[in-house]
Design an enzyme around this catalytic site. Structure first.
Site, PDB file in Angstrom:
ATOM      1  N   CYS A  94       0.838  -1.196   0.000  1.00 22.13           N
ATOM      2  CA  CYS A  94       0.000   0.000   0.000  1.00 22.13           C
ATOM      3  C   CYS A  94       0.873   1.246   0.000  1.00 22.13           C
ATOM      4  O   CYS A  94       1.943   1.278   0.615  1.00 22.13           O
ATOM      5  CB  CYS A  94      -0.991   0.002   1.154  1.00 22.13           C
ATOM      6  SG  CYS A  94      -0.349   0.590   2.709  1.00 22.13           S
ATOM      7  N   GLU A  95       0.399   2.253  -0.728  1.00 23.46           N
ATOM      8  CA  GLU A  95       1.215   3.452  -0.890  1.00 23.46           C
ATOM      9  C   GLU A  95       1.203   4.342   0.344  1.00 23.46           C
ATOM     10  O   GLU A  95       1.972   5.283   0.429  1.00 23.46           O
ATOM     11  CB  GLU A  95       0.773   4.251  -2.124  1.00 23.46           C
ATOM     12  CG  GLU A  95      -0.598   4.868  -2.024  1.00 23.46           C
ATOM     13  CD  GLU A  95      -1.000   5.561  -3.329  1.00 23.46           C
ATOM     14  OE1 GLU A  95      -0.484   5.190  -4.397  1.00 23.46           O
ATOM     15  OE2 GLU A  95      -1.839   6.472  -3.254  1.00 23.46           O
ATOM     16  N   HIS A  96       0.323   4.032   1.301  1.00 24.73           N
ATOM     17  CA  HIS A  96       0.288   4.861   2.513  1.00 24.73           C
ATOM     18  C   HIS A  96       1.284   4.400   3.567  1.00 24.73           C
ATOM     19  O   HIS A  96       1.871   5.214   4.262  1.00 24.73           O
ATOM     20  CB  HIS A  96      -1.117   4.859   3.118  1.00 24.73           C
ATOM     21  CG  HIS A  96      -2.171   5.294   2.164  1.00 24.73           C
ATOM     22  ND1 HIS A  96      -3.293   4.558   1.879  1.00 24.73           N
ATOM     23  CD2 HIS A  96      -2.263   6.407   1.404  1.00 24.73           C
ATOM     24  CE1 HIS A  96      -4.036   5.188   0.997  1.00 24.73           C
ATOM     25  NE2 HIS A  96      -3.431   6.312   0.685  1.00 24.73           N
ATOM     26  N   HIS A  97       1.423   3.067   3.710  1.00 26.89           N
ATOM     27  CA  HIS A  97       2.254   2.537   4.791  1.00 26.89           C
ATOM     28  C   HIS A  97       3.402   1.656   4.297  1.00 26.89           C
ATOM     29  O   HIS A  97       4.215   1.212   5.108  1.00 26.89           O
ATOM     30  CB  HIS A  97       1.397   1.718   5.763  1.00 26.89           C
ATOM     31  CG  HIS A  97       0.241   2.482   6.354  1.00 26.89           C
ATOM     32  ND1 HIS A  97      -1.029   2.428   5.833  1.00 26.89           N
ATOM     33  CD2 HIS A  97       0.183   3.336   7.409  1.00 26.89           C
ATOM     34  CE1 HIS A  97      -1.832   3.195   6.546  1.00 26.89           C
ATOM     35  NE2 HIS A  97      -1.126   3.766   7.510  1.00 26.89           N
ATOM     36  N   GLN A 135      -5.735  -0.187  -3.789  1.00 26.37           N
ATOM     37  CA  GLN A 135      -6.437  -1.263  -4.497  1.00 26.37           C
ATOM     38  C   GLN A 135      -7.292  -0.707  -5.631  1.00 26.37           C
ATOM     39  O   GLN A 135      -7.400  -1.304  -6.701  1.00 26.37           O
ATOM     40  CB  GLN A 135      -7.294  -2.048  -3.496  1.00 26.37           C
ATOM     41  CG  GLN A 135      -7.865  -3.305  -4.105  1.00 26.37           C
ATOM     42  CD  GLN A 135      -8.565  -4.174  -3.096  1.00 26.37           C
ATOM     43  OE1 GLN A 135      -8.151  -4.237  -1.941  1.00 26.37           O
ATOM     44  NE2 GLN A 135      -9.619  -4.853  -3.497  1.00 26.37           N
ATOM     45  N   HIS A 163      -5.439  -6.099   3.430  1.00 21.24           N
ATOM     46  CA  HIS A 163      -4.425  -5.061   3.608  1.00 21.24           C
ATOM     47  C   HIS A 163      -3.758  -5.247   4.966  1.00 21.24           C
ATOM     48  O   HIS A 163      -4.408  -5.102   5.995  1.00 21.24           O
ATOM     49  CB  HIS A 163      -5.067  -3.678   3.514  1.00 21.24           C
ATOM     50  CG  HIS A 163      -5.547  -3.356   2.138  1.00 21.24           C
ATOM     51  ND1 HIS A 163      -5.039  -2.317   1.385  1.00 21.24           N
ATOM     52  CD2 HIS A 163      -6.462  -3.968   1.351  1.00 21.24           C
ATOM     53  CE1 HIS A 163      -5.630  -2.305   0.204  1.00 21.24           C
ATOM     54  NE2 HIS A 163      -6.507  -3.279   0.165  1.00 21.24           N
ATOM     55  N   CYS A 165      -1.839  -3.371   6.422  1.00 18.62           N
ATOM     56  CA  CYS A 165      -1.804  -2.146   7.232  1.00 18.62           C
ATOM     57  C   CYS A 165      -3.050  -2.036   8.102  1.00 18.62           C
ATOM     58  O   CYS A 165      -3.059  -1.299   9.086  1.00 18.62           O
ATOM     59  CB  CYS A 165      -1.645  -0.905   6.347  1.00 18.62           C
ATOM     60  SG  CYS A 165      -3.042  -0.594   5.264  1.00 18.62           S
TER      61      CYS A 165
END
Ligand SMILES: Nc1nc2c(ncn2[C@@H]2O[C@H](COP(=O)(O)OP(=O)(O)OP(=O)(O)O)[C@@H](O)[C@H]2O)c(=O)[nH]1
Ligand SMILES: [Zn+2]
Length: 204
Positions: A94-97, A135, A163, A165
């Site tokens: 995931c691009e956030h975490h 996603q 996910h 995260c």
């Protein structure tokens, strides 16, 4: 701006990349941030291993979907019904975490005279999976790549994923699945085609 960067804006050119030494130093900083001592014996080689594994886990930045989707076949004896490749396993981050996303993709299209090599569909999932993702973005990107290169009558993509995260940190909910879909062409306009896609994906 060259075509690859324009069409796939996440794609980083080699000239923008830090040196291996800089990347390894960044890993040492994160190890210290986690509370570790990067000079202890067990961790001496770790930064080199991490940066090497990053090139593998994020190899999708060095690949363009049109390269694998370029080769198509026309000799299919007039076959013009749905082609569905389902349960394509993938790992992404995931691009956030920058924590893993683990899931399966189901990809279908309605041919318009030409078909794709089946493995190429799984290769497209690989290319987008091996990038930092949401996603939703990944689902739309797979559909668009097939739409743009094959020009079929329609494309349907469903991704189901967990996910990490959400499981290992944060809200800590293990076992929940996120479903996303993108429909184009006949899958969007014909409810019957969309329903048949869903039934075929769900059938065991
Ligand atoms: N829509 C979407 N959200 C995602 C995806 N992967 C992770 N997220 C979410 O991205 C959000 C980032 O929220 P922030 O509040 O900025 O970050 P955070 O404080 O780390 O959030 P928590 O995960 O709730 O602790 C979280 O709600 C994640 O669950 C994805 O693929 N799609
Ligand atoms: Zn996340």
């Amino acid at each position: 701006m060259d075509a690859i960067v324009k069409n796939f804006p996440q794609t980083n050119r080699d000239s923008d990349r830090p040196s291996q030494q800089e990347a390894e130093e960044a890993v040492r900083v994160l190890l210290r941030w986690a509370g570790e001592n990067p000079t202890r014996e067990g961790l001496i080689e770790t930064p080199a291993r991490v940066v090497k594994s990053y090139r593998e886990l994020f190899a999708g930045y060095d690949m363009a979907p049109e390269d694998v989707l370029g080769r198509t076949f026309e000799e299919v004896a007039g076959y013009d019904d749905m082609v569905l490749v389902k349960d394509i396993p993938f790992f992404s981050h995931c691009e956030h975490h920058v924590v893993p996303i683990i899931g399966k993709a189901h990809v279908a299209y309605m041919p318009d005279g030409r078909v794709l090599g089946l493995s190429k569909i799984a290769r497209v999932v690989e290319i987008y999976g091996r990038r930092l993702q949401t996603q939703e973005t990944m689902t739309a990107q797979i559909a668009r790549a097939i739409d743009d290169t094959l020009n079929p009558r329609g494309v349907a993509v469903m991704i189901e994923a967990e996910h990490m995260c959400m499981a290992m940190r944060g809200v800590q909910k293990q076992g929940s699945t996120t479903l996303t879909t993108t429909f184009t062409g006949t899958f969007k306009t014909e409810p019957a085609d969309q329903a048949r896609f869903m039934t075929m994906v769900r059938s065991r």
